[in-house]
Enzyme design. Structure first.
Site, short mmCIF file in Angstrom:
data_model
loop_
_atom_site.label_atom_id
_atom_site.label_comp_id
_atom_site.label_asym_id
_atom_site.label_seq_id
_atom_site.Cartn_x
_atom_site.Cartn_y
_atom_site.Cartn_z
N GLY A 184 0.81 -1.22 0.00
CA GLY A 184 0.00 0.00 0.00
C GLY A 184 0.84 1.27 0.00
O GLY A 184 0.62 2.19 -0.78
N ARG A 185 1.86 1.31 0.89
CA ARG A 185 2.64 2.55 1.01
C ARG A 185 3.68 2.69 -0.10
O ARG A 185 4.43 3.67 -0.12
CB ARG A 185 3.29 2.62 2.40
CG ARG A 185 4.05 1.37 2.80
CD ARG A 185 4.34 1.33 4.30
NE ARG A 185 5.00 0.09 4.69
CZ ARG A 185 4.34 -1.03 5.01
NH1 ARG A 185 3.03 -1.07 4.96
NH2 ARG A 185 5.00 -2.12 5.36
N GLU B 26 5.38 2.50 9.39
CA GLU B 26 4.63 1.27 9.11
C GLU B 26 5.57 0.20 8.57
O GLU B 26 5.38 -0.99 8.83
CB GLU B 26 3.48 1.55 8.12
CG GLU B 26 2.47 0.42 8.05
CD GLU B 26 1.16 0.81 7.36
OE1 GLU B 26 0.25 1.33 8.02
OE2 GLU B 26 1.04 0.57 6.15
N LYS C 216 -7.94 -2.48 14.25
CA LYS C 216 -9.04 -2.57 13.29
C LYS C 216 -10.11 -3.54 13.80
O LYS C 216 -11.30 -3.23 13.77
CB LYS C 216 -8.54 -3.09 11.94
CG LYS C 216 -7.78 -2.10 11.10
CD LYS C 216 -7.52 -2.71 9.73
CE LYS C 216 -6.41 -2.00 8.98
NZ LYS C 216 -6.01 -2.68 7.76
#
Ligand code: F6P
Length: 548
Positions: A272-273, A358, A517
């Site tokens: 994602g990053r 992260e 989450k």
């Protein structure tokens, strides 16, 4: 080398190299950076490197040239070179998710031949790039129209984390002063952000681009559903033509209501990053023009070439990683400030927070053992000069030494070039002030020259004294263009990778965000009236209070 597994390294050699680096830190703790310039002729040149249009000066870092050699030995022993090969070869460097990390394939020029775990991917990458280019041109030219026949004038980009921070940074950095297509963002599940993003927009002229690798992220789905309802309320069922999705789960995006031809795929080997180079950059590619997006890719590809081929001692990501590791591990510094002297780069610290924290905020090695060294430092920052009037007091006179990365852009992008000189002067002056400080004797002499009474001089001198000897790096972009921005981001991606190799961790997973989450969905059920679950007493009391 087996290209399916990361390279083996010699644990005792790494251990020895680490001990030497930590010992170097003990000496560095008591030495003056400034005096190294006297004992090390050529220090400024030896500790500067130019790569892919970026100039990086690491001479104000607290290491001696001997320490640099020690750090380079560590890089060699830890296997940075074979790890780099494995990364580019598409080996499974993300072991806990059994995936390669092949973001370099996304920005490689046409005709490249990248393989992810042995499977050719460059063809698919190029096909998606062509689909993005065609879509961007169709939207920009007005050939693609909305449900009522109007051309699109605005994009609302919905995504969070890696599906948000990169696109936001790029738009802010490169957007024209008067955009023909306005790009707005909504990431937070706080409905205020989407409300602000939609405010004043005409649904008939707006594209909603929902970006989520997993297409399961609570915040993104909530905002996507709200934006879809906003479109439908104004335009009816035909409004689905205003929906676009970018995901590694394209079936889920279609099930959400996005027409198949407006779903842009990417792959599980794109973290994602690290995904801005994929269709995650679609909103930017449309709003800025596809040519601009291609130039961004080219800049990153130039940094890839440099990282892949330059020897360790002249390799910008390696040297930057070693400077940061020297501060973090040899000198035990837990925080780093990042200060871009460029308003357009003000989001760069936020982007780096995810990229670094992260990726490398880990406590176990890739094979599950406790790490033997401290890992990622916390990163914070804001644009200079604004930061000077906020947190620089602590950088200069606080009790913690916080290394600073200063970014400067030589040519102005907008506005008055004379003002740009002021900005540059501030960047240089801050680096100098951090290094040199201001000795008590100098302060005292100045106060005496002003004729102040002795008691006042004695009281003021300690307040006005700067001890200096505070480390910084200085990065220069000739101008803030797409190529240099691409190179700047890729530089940091590879820096993070090198650090991960040194620490023996997997920089490509993020299990640490999962617990929050799953607890959030449990708590939500309870706030919505469901039966109370088991919580610690403090949390149970908090839920009871907020529920009431
Ligand atoms: O915060 C965790 C995370 O998984 C990030 O790594 C990722 O960038 C973000 O959530 C968004 O995930 P997705 O793109 O799947 O919606």
């Amino acid at each position: 080398m087996d290209d399916q597994s990361p390279p083996a390294t010699d644990a005792s050699a790494i251990d020895y190299a680490w001990r030497r680096l930590l010992a170097a830190g003990e000496t560095a703790q008591d030495s003056e950076i400034l005096s190294l310039f006297e004992t090390e002729p050529g220090r400024a040149e030896r500790l500067s490197v130019t790569a892919a249009g970026l100039f990086i000066d690491l001479s104000k870092q607290p290491w001696s040239l001997d320490d640099l050699v020690t750090a380079l030995v560590l890089a060699q022993m830890a296997g940075v070179e074979p790890a780099r090969e494995a990364l580019f070869a598409g080996a499974i460097v993300n072991a806990s998710e059994a995936r390669p990390a092949l973001h370099m394939a996304l920005r490689a020029p046409a005709g490249a031949d990248f393989k992810a775990a042995g499977v050719a991917v460059s063809g698919e990458v190029e096909a998606t790039r062509a689909k993005m280019a065609a879509f961007a041109r169709a939207v920009r030219s007005g050939e693609l129209k909305g449900a009522t026949g109007k051309a699109f004038r605005a994009i609302v980009h919905i995504g969070i984390g890696g599906s948000d921070l990169g696109p936001r940074l790029i738009w802010e950095a490169l957007k024209p002063l008067e955009p023909t297509i306005e790009l707005r963002f909504a990431a937070n599940v706080d409905p205020a952000e989407l409300a602000q993003a939609l405010a004043g927009l005409d649904p008939a002229e707006t594209l909603v681009v929902v970006v989520s690798k997993s297409f399961t992220t609570q915040e993104t789905l909530a905002n996507g559903e709200a934006a879809r309802a906003w479109l439908r309320a104004a335009l009816g069922p035909a409004s689905d033509a205003h929906l676009v999705a970018v995901s590694a789960a394209p079936d889920k995006a279609q099930a959400f209501g996005v027409p198949a031809e407006q779903v842009f795929a990417f792959w599980d080997w794109v973290g994602g990053r690290y995904s801005i180079w994929s269709a995650v950059g679609l909103s930017c590619a449309v709003a800025l023009g596809f040519e601009v997006f291609e130039r961004l890719l080219a800049g990153a590809a130039a940094m890839d070439d440099h990282f892949r081929t330059a020897p360790l001692e002249a390799n910008a990501p390696v040297l930057l990683a070693l400077a940061h590791v020297f501060n973090r591990n040899a000198l035990g510094r837990p925080i780093r400030a990042v200060v871009p002297y460029s308003q357009r780069l003000r989001l760069f610290p936020a982007f780096l927070q995810q990229l670094e924290m992260e990726s490398n905020g880990k406590s176990v090695t890739a094979d599950g053992r406790p790490v033997s060294q401290l890992t990622a430092a916390s990163v914070f920052g804001d644009a200079g000069t604004n930061g000077q009037h906020a947190f620089f007091q602590l950088l200069h006179q606080g009790t913690d030494v916080v290394p600073v990365d200063i970014l400067a852009v030589r040519e102005a992008t907008d506005g008055d070039p004379a003002a740009q000189k002021k900005l540059l002067a501030n960047a240089i002056a801050q680096a100098e002030a951090l290094l040199v400080g201001r000795p008590a004797a100098e302060v005292r002499a100045e106060l005496e020259a002003k004729g102040l009474p002795a008691a006042e001089i004695a009281a003021l001198t300690p307040q006005r004294t700067f001890e200096g000897n505070r480390p910084s790096s200085f990065l220069v972009l000739e101008r803030l263009d797409p190529e240099r921005l691409g190179a700047l981001i890729a530089l940091h991606e590879h820096k993070v990778f090198v650090e991960g190799v040194l620490w023996g961790i997997n920089s490509f997973d993020q299990w640490g965000v999962e617990l929050g989450k799953s607890l959030a969905s449990r708590v939500l059920g309870e706030l919505e009236g469901g039966t109370a679950g088991h919580h610690d007493p403090s949390t149970a009391a908090l839920i009871a209070r907020l529920k009431a």
